[in-house]
Design an enzyme around this catalytic site. Structure first.
Site, PDB file in Angstrom:
ATOM      1  N   GLU A  72      -2.936   5.729   8.876  1.00 14.28           N
ATOM      2  CA  GLU A  72      -1.797   5.835   7.814  1.00 14.28           C
ATOM      3  C   GLU A  72      -2.158   5.415   6.473  1.00 14.28           C
ATOM      4  O   GLU A  72      -2.584   4.289   6.042  1.00 14.28           O
ATOM      5  CB  GLU A  72      -0.847   4.772   8.479  1.00 14.28           C
ATOM      6  CG  GLU A  72       0.056   5.270   9.600  1.00 14.28           C
ATOM      7  CD  GLU A  72       1.130   4.359  10.032  1.00 14.28           C
ATOM      8  OE1 GLU A  72       1.557   3.452   9.091  1.00 14.28           O
ATOM      9  OE2 GLU A  72       1.412   4.333  11.139  1.00 14.28           O
ATOM     10  N   CYS A  93       4.031   2.992   0.284  1.00 16.34           N
ATOM     11  CA  CYS A  93       3.228   4.272   0.420  1.00 16.34           C
ATOM     12  C   CYS A  93       4.103   5.623   0.325  1.00 16.34           C
ATOM     13  O   CYS A  93       3.474   6.464   0.016  1.00 16.34           O
ATOM     14  CB  CYS A  93       2.359   4.313   1.515  1.00 16.34           C
ATOM     15  SG  CYS A  93       3.243   4.064   2.979  1.00 16.34           S
TER      16      CYS A  93
END
Length: 485
Positions: free
Chosen positions: A243, A278
């Site tokens: 991720e 993010c």
């Protein structure tokens, strides 16, 4: 005693490390990092514990996980305080994270049954059974921006499936990792089922290199994730779930609706957590013309009013500092680079004390080739566009693909956008950082390779075992050609 290995707290034997509050430079935690030899011991302990842990019934494993959930709830305020002191995030935000640590456990339990449970049916006199089996020893690399609930979204599914874990928190947030480990200890977790190794780059390399691993669950930067991807090339027997970040576009249509609501949505998308999510918007595409001009004027005015302060300040701030002074410098250097390329600051990001940086907005329309970088902080690049088709083409011009969004009241524009945009999380008239807790989290390209968070993590913590079963062997009415008995 900063490492938890084989059910014992032990001192690290490597370099000294500290955790420093980014808002006042006070040392809030100190210890010594794990050496490669200690990392190997942690992996070996996890390997030994796996033989016992996987044999427990799901109900037995679940009971310990639920005990941990109760410990998290009982200690939620202390968790929030620790995260606020380590990251500088406002206390209202870290309280939300502490709640998510416990809340997502229910999602992981549901996912185990729905995605990796056991099923059977009868077909042609055979019992067809689908079972799932744990992979083995999993390494979990935690990030600093959500040091509590993001690692939890990997650790809990791994344990429920019968795996054991070696957990390495970010070197920026060791205190949070240590406190979570103590709660697992209080919850009755057997020795070796989770092992905690603290440290920076050397510790991380040693863990990724460990031969006893069966899988890695990583949340962090694209640069580190790509190193891991190259490192694991040619090892198909090891599960690698990454991720990573994004250079996330947000497109504002001419038909954006209420201007104040749009500005609020942009601010929440770009500057929440001081831009250290993010999924934060990094690029804002605004139509040329009077409506776009007026919207930008409102955005600039609202951005200048954003309260930036220490996490416990009153009145409460919207933004805290960057995670470190180095991270703050990175944002200011990025702004200077964009200015040198022809960008014009609409709101200039400015350095404050310690690791504080005020939010910045820069018009990058005239930059011939916009750098395809993730500026992990409160720096929003604005690009003016002529048509929705052009905006989507520009939005897709990135190696990343994590999140994207469109603000538009026009259904046909949304249909075009969602049909042409390349991203794993795509929102309409909502902030880019919003996603359902049980939705797949991730995106194509440099943003990652799988979706191993909370609900979908179950897919990557167990492998399917397909069986065709009968009570005894049987002779068919007709033999296959070439066989005589």
């Amino acid at each position: 005693m900063t490492q938890w290995i084989a059910g014992q707290w032990v001192a690290g034997q490597g370099d000294a490390m500290t955790s420093v509050s980014p808002y006042n430079n006070e040392v809030v935690w100190q210890g010594d990092s794990a050496t490669p030899a200690q990392v190997e011991s942690a992996v070996a302990a996890a390997r030994d514990a796996f033989l016992v842990w996987k044999k427990l019934s799901f109900a037995e494993r679940e009971a310990i996980v639920l005990n941990f959930a109760e410990k998290v709830k009982e200690n939620s305020e202390e968790i929030a305080q620790i995260i606020a002191k380590e990251t500088g995030k406002p206390i209202w935000e870290t309280r939300t994270e502490a709640g998510a640590m416990a809340g997502k456990i229910a999602i992981s339990i549901r996912a185990y049954h729905e995605r990796t449970g056991e099923a059977s049916r009868e077909a042609a006199g055979n019992q067809i059974v689908l079972r799932h089996r744990p992979l083995g020893v999993m390494a979990v690399f935690g990030p600093y921006n959500f040091p509590g609930h993001l690692p939890n979204g990997h650790i809990v599914p791994a344990l429920l499936s019968g795996n054991t874990v070696v957990f390495k928190p970010s070197e920026q947030t060791p205190w949070t990792g240590e406190f979570a480990m103590k709660l697992w200890q209080e919850a009755g977790l057997p020795a070796g089922v989770i092992n905690l190794v603290q440290g920076a780059k050397e510790t991380g390399i040693a863990l990724a290199d460990a031969k006893g691993l069966d899988g890695v669950l990583f949340t962090g930067s694209a640069n580190t994730g790509h190193i891991l991807h190259r490192q694991f090339a040619g090892q198909p027997g090891k599960m690698l779930a990454l991720e990573m970040g994004g250079n996330n576009p947000m497109v504002i249509s001419d038909q954006f609706g209420d201007a104040d609501a749009t500005v609020y949505t942009i601010i929440q998308s770009a500057f929440i957590s001081a831009g250290q999510r993010c999924t934060c918007a990094r690029r804002l595409y605004v139509p040329v013309g009077e409506k776009g001009d007026q919207l930008l004027d409102k955005l600039v005015a609202a951005t200048l009013k954003i309260r930036v302060d220490q996490p416990f300040a009153e009145p409460a701030p919207f933004m805290g500092p960057q995670i470190s002074e180095a991270a703050a410098k990175f944002i200011l250097d990025a702004q200077a680079n964009l200015q040198s390329l022809g960008g014009v600051s609409l709101v200039e990001a400015k350095a404050g004390e310690a690791a504080f940086v005020s939010p910045g907005i820069i018009d990058a329309t005239n930059i011939a080739e916009l750098p395809d970088e993730e500026y992990f902080g409160p720096l929003l690049q604005v690009v003016r566009y002529q048509s929705l088709e052009q905006a989507v083409e520009l939005a897709n011009d990135t190696r990343f693909g994590l999140s994207a969004g469109l603000v538009s009241t026009d259904d046909s524009e949304w249909e075009y956008f969602v049909d042409h945009i390349r991203a794993g999380i795509v929102n309409r008239n909502r902030q880019l950082t919003g996603a359902s807790g049980d939705a797949p989290f991730g995106g194509p390209g440099a943003s990652g390779n799988l979706r191993p968070s909370a609900y979908y993590a179950a897919d990557y913590c167990a492998y399917p075992m397909a069986s065709m079963e009968g009570g005894e062997t049987q002779l068919p009415a007709t033999f296959s050609p070439g066989i005589e008995l």
